[in-house]
Design an enzyme around this catalytic site. Structure first.
Site, short mmCIF file in Angstrom:
data_model
loop_
_atom_site.label_atom_id
_atom_site.label_comp_id
_atom_site.label_asym_id
_atom_site.label_seq_id
_atom_site.Cartn_x
_atom_site.Cartn_y
_atom_site.Cartn_z
N LEU A 1 0.84 -1.19 0.00
CA LEU A 1 0.00 0.00 0.00
C LEU A 1 0.88 1.24 0.00
CD1 LEU A 1 -2.86 -0.96 2.46
CD2 LEU A 1 -2.52 -1.58 0.06
N GLY B 1 1.14 -5.15 1.42
CA GLY B 1 0.08 -5.23 0.41
C GLY B 1 0.51 -5.97 -0.86
N ASN C 1 4.69 -7.38 6.72
CA ASN C 1 5.57 -6.72 7.68
C ASN C 1 4.90 -5.55 8.40
OD1 ASN C 1 5.52 -5.37 5.15
ND2 ASN C 1 7.32 -4.19 5.74
N GLU C 2 3.58 -5.49 8.39
CA GLU C 2 2.84 -4.33 8.92
C GLU C 2 3.32 -3.87 10.29
OE1 GLU C 2 1.55 -6.54 7.00
OE2 GLU C 2 0.19 -5.54 5.61
#
Ligand code: CO8
Length: 260
Positions: free
Chosen positions: A66, A111, A135-136
């Site tokens: 994202l 994303g 990996n957020e």
């Protein structure tokens, strides 16, 4: 016709190749997500198109995930619109009737990883410089339940638990080991291998394959379908928090410094 997505549909094979070309790193902005959705929908409606290969036209990166700038310093209204587009992209790809293969020819964090997880099969370039994973948490944000579900459906609960909490970015060899990708090939063979593999998938009668795919994925899709509004509210509430904005700002800083 768009500039950020290039679609080549070959009538003789019934396979479309969708190339992402949103410089520099194919990050998924609202505009880019919208283009992806429009193109996937077009192919979905074209009954002569039975297979879709998704790949990157950029060197070294499949997709950076994202677009962080869409989540940084934006109004709640804009964040909501953006999140709806992220949901739409996932719903379209995860429920596609086409056989879908991700030809992962570069790094694929967050994303980008999600996008490849929506496909039926993943082939990645065997280059140790590339990484893939959700990996957020490294950004101080949280992968939503349907990101998590998609990963659990692919690699199981324990691997997902480790990966999500630690924000693991796997090398291709590690990704293969846990089943996050299905196959590694030399970089210059990613697309040709995807084409070859696709012919195996298309040897199965469409209706049988489609019903089976739907049977496997429907509970996961229904969970988001019946919670879209609350998922948007949840995202907007979370992402606009001061502390979360601060984390994102620091992460962006880090990306810039790393470059210098
Ligand atoms: N969004 C916006 N800009 C980005 C992004 C991104 N995701 N990734 C990279 N960029 C920018 C960089 O800041 C840099 O900008 P500039 O040229 O102005 O300095 C430019 O793109 C090029 O990047 P690099 O120089 O880093 O390019 P490399 O080829 O060296 O590396 C990578 C490519 C590996 C993709 C690297 O850029 C990277 O690691 N990027 C960060 C990827 C990342 O962590 N993405 C996570 C996004 S969050 C997400 O997808 C899911 C969020 C779920 C939300 C849940 C909330 C509740």
């Amino acid at each position: 016709t768009s500039q950020k997505i290039q679609v080549d549909f070959d009538q003789s094979t019934s396979v479309a190749v969708m190339r992402m070309q949103n410089p520099p790193v194919n990050s998924l902005s609202l505009e880019f997500l919208t283009e992806i959705c429009i193109n996937v929908e077009k192919l979905e409606m074209d009954k002569s198109c039975r297979g879709l290969i998704i790949t990157s036209d950029r060197p070294k990166v499949f997709s950076a995930g994202l677009d962080i700038l869409e989540m940084y310093g934006k109004t709640p209204e804009r964040c909501a619109e953006f999140w709806k587009a992220v949901q739409e992209m996932w719903l379209k790809l995860y429920s596609s009737n086409m056989a879908t293969i991700a030809a992962i020819n570069g790094s694929s964090p967050a994303g980008g990883c999600l996008m490849s997880l929506t496909c039926d099969y993943r082939i990645m370039a065997d280059n140790p410089r590339y990484t893939i994973g959700l990996n957020e948490t490294l950004l101080g944000i949280v992968a939503p339940f349907w990101f998590k579900d998609t990963m659990v459906n692919t690699v199981g609960n324990r691997t997902t638990e480790l990966a999500l909490q630690l924000g693991l970015l796997y090398s291709p060899a590690e990704a293969l080991k846990v089943g996050l990708v299905d196959q590694l090939v030399p970089e210059d063979q990613v697309l040709t291998t995807a084409m070859k593999t696709m012919s195996k998938w298309l040897a199965i009668p469409d209706h049988a394959r489609q019903i089976t795919k739907s049977m496997m994925r429907k509970p996961t899709i229904d969970r988001l379908m019946s919670n879209r509004e609350s998922d948007i509210k949840n995202f907007v509430g979370f992402i606009t928090k001061g502390s979360v904005q601060k984390s994102l700002g620091m992460y962006l800083e880090m990306l810039k410094k790393r470059k210098a």
